[in-house]
Design an enzyme around this catalytic site. Structure first.
Site, short mmCIF file in Angstrom:
data_model
loop_
_atom_site.label_atom_id
_atom_site.label_comp_id
_atom_site.label_asym_id
_atom_site.label_seq_id
_atom_site.Cartn_x
_atom_site.Cartn_y
_atom_site.Cartn_z
N HIS A 1 0.82 -1.22 0.00
CA HIS A 1 0.00 0.00 0.00
C HIS A 1 0.86 1.27 0.00
CE1 HIS A 1 -3.65 -2.23 0.46
NE2 HIS A 1 -3.35 -2.69 1.66
N ASP B 1 -2.63 -10.67 -2.14
CA ASP B 1 -3.22 -10.12 -0.92
C ASP B 1 -4.67 -9.75 -1.24
OD1 ASP B 1 -2.09 -8.56 1.83
OD2 ASP B 1 -3.89 -7.69 0.96
N HIS C 1 -6.30 -7.29 -0.46
CA HIS C 1 -6.45 -5.86 -0.73
C HIS C 1 -5.59 -5.48 -1.93
CE1 HIS C 1 -7.07 -6.49 3.66
NE2 HIS C 1 -8.18 -5.85 3.37
N ASP D 1 -4.73 -12.90 3.63
CA ASP D 1 -5.96 -12.39 4.26
C ASP D 1 -7.22 -12.64 3.43
OD1 ASP D 1 -4.80 -10.70 2.44
OD2 ASP D 1 -4.74 -8.95 3.75
#
Lengths: 224, 321
Positions: free
Chosen positions: B127, B164, B166, B253
């Site tokens: 991120h 991931d 996200h 995740d």
């Protein structure tokens, strides 16, 4: 939400004596669909859309010979000959919601914004409204959407907002869906955070149900 | 059996995020426990963590961001840029050790001393933007590694696969104008999940157009949808691009038991994805894969997920059972 913040201020306009070919070129060049027609004093006297222009010009399927006969007449055709003079307008004090509802009602894609002297201040198009609502949703900043099911009685929203505020999480927006299921309402807070584990637990502890948002859009998922 | 490197260092536990934060040191200990219980540690080559030269970080991040991060830690601040990004005195040093360790793993792979490597590092990176920390990330580990590989080893095409749950906004933004680094990400649909980017129409910019590819998956879906998306999007794209090395942003995740998402990947689903990545690497990249830990917060599932992941890197598929 006032349209002043969302409208385009640098308006591409055209003079009533200009040729229709010039109008067509301006529309193409700026990738827009309507041109306010403005007199010498900067006052709005009409509007010309790409549909007006297309209806006025000869069809592209005509042969060279057929086109040749029309060429002279097309060259003489002026904006004032094809423009709409009954223009629906907005004032800078109108809201984004006004513009949205009006456009839906009268089926136009853009509305000029004028002052009391009919001087043009800006233009608001569908895409400006979309941008305005994207900002309102807060989705231009990183965040997570929660989907919370609550009883349909007063004070539930406050409890949710309080719980989130206590966690020091900032809001992008909160959408509410009524009639989710009988006696329930669904809340969709968009939160400016990646860390949602704590707040999810807290909301469940307060008796709220966190739902899978997909249920809002689709029939139940087929079994995996 | 492959020669697989493991990057892990006790000092990665020193980055502390405080109460109520999911990105905790226990994650790494859970991962290590999984490798230990699977009896994988004796088969792995340990890669030594060392602090990255700051000039390496500067190939991706603004100097001002690096300075601000360092100062915030040394001044005892508790966050950088947003309350999501909790820091402590040791966070800056830990972040340097993470990048430095991964670059060391990359060097060993490129020198041919290792076939591939798994980097169990904290803090995560995908991120992190050029000029700011975001979503628990400070330095974009995978981005710095891609630049290092190109600049120091002259590889022309680097492929990044980010699973991931996200979207890796930072990695995408860093390479979206670059046609030499292909960024592929599969993640929960951005309307519902952090950070709100990674839609299928984000395909890169300018000369990088077509070298970014996103597969958003709607909440509630899992193995089947991931299988479809990877076969439809990732595999044909990488078969065309032919990466000379594959970097993996490995986030665990998307597992059905992880609270941080609404995606329901199973443990076996995760293994299937990694097998596809290994097959791509065999076809195009002489098997070279560097897998870098991103998210994954379910302490009960991390041991088995890490064990299977590393088992597949080792080429020993029986470990998964």
């Amino acid at each position: 939400m006032f349209i002043q913040r969302s409208m385009t201020r640098k308006v591409i306009t055209i003079h009533p004596e200009a040729g229709v070919i010039e109008a067509r070129d301006l529309l193409q060049q700026h990738k827009i669909h309507s041109l306010p027609v403005v007199g010498l004093e900067g006052t709005l006297i009409g509007i010309v859309t790409d549909r007006d222009v297309r209806s006025a010009l000869p069809a592209t399927i005509l042969s060279e010979a057929e086109l040749g006969q029309l060429k002279e007449r097309v060259a003489q055709l002026k904006v004032k000959d094809i423009m709409t003079t009954q223009v629906v307008t907005l004032s800078p004090n109108n809201t984004l919601e006004d513009a949205l509802l009006l456009m839906q009602q009268i089926h136009v894609g853009a509305l000029p914004v004028i002052d009391r002297d009919r001087k043009i201040l800006g233009i608001i198009a569908f895409r400006d409204i979309l941008r305005g609502f994207a900002e309102v949703l807060g989705i231009d900043e990183p965040g997570t959407l929660l989907c919370i099911l609550a009883d349909d009685r007063q004070g539930q929203m406050k409890r949710i907002v309080d719980a989130i505020t206590e966690e020091k999480i900032r809001f992008g927006s909160v959408l509410v869906a009524r009639g989710w299921e009988k006696g329930k309402r669904a809340f969709f807070p968009y939160l400016f955070t990646h860390n949602i584990v704590g707040i999810k637990k807290k909301l469940e502890g307060l008796g709220f149900t966190l739902i899978n948002p997909i249920e809002m859009y689709l029939e139940p998922l087929p079994p995996a | 059996m492959n020669r697989t490197g493991l990057l892990y260092d006790e000092r990665y536990l020193r980055h502390r995020t405080g109460e109520g934060h999911p990105e905790v040191p226990d994650r790494l200990q859970a991962i290590l426990k999984g490798l230990e219980d699977g009896n994988l540690l004796p088969r792995l080559t340990r890669v030594e963590a060392r602090p990255a030269d700051q000039r390496r970080i500067e190939t991706v991040h603004d100097v001002a961001h690096i300075r601000r991060f360092e100062e915030a830690c040394l001044m005892g601040k508790s966050e950088l840029d947003h309350p999501d990004n909790q820091i402590c005195y040791e966070t800056f040093e830990t972040a340097l050790l993470a990048v430095g360790g991964i670059l060391e793993a990359a060097r060993l792979v490129l020198e041919g001393r290792l076939d591939n490597a798994f980097c169990a590092v904290r803090p995560p990176g995908h991120h992190a933007e050029v000029d700011r920390a975001l979503g628990f990330c400070f330095f974009n580990n995978v981005a710095v590694t891609a630049r290092f590989i190109q600049q120091e080893w002259g590889l022309k095409r680097v492929g990044i696969i980010d699973f991931d749950v996200h979207h890796g906004n930072g990695t995408q933004h860093i390479f979206e104008r670059d046609h030499t680094v292909f960024y592929y990400s599969i993640h929960e649909h951005p309307t519902f999940a952090y950070p709100g980017t990674g839609r299928e129409f984000e395909r890169g910019l300018e000369t990088g157009y077509g070298y970014t590819l996103n597969s958003p998956v709607l909440p509630g879906y899992g193995d089947l949808e991931y299988r479809d998306a990877i076969q439809r999007d990732l595999i044909p794209a990488f078969d065309r691009f032919q990466p000379e090395i594959i970097l993996v942003s490995a986030g665990f995740d998307a597992h059905q038991d992880d609270d941080m998402s609404n995606i329901n990947l199973s443990t076996a689903g995760y293994s299937w994805i990694m097998e596809q990545i290994m097959a791509l690497a065999e076809r195009h990249a002489r098997g070279r894969v560097i897998s870098i830990l991103e998210g994954g917060y379910c302490l009960e599932r991390l041991p088995e997920l890490a064990r299977n992941h590393v088992g597949i890197l080792l080429g020993n598929h029986e470990i998964m059972k």
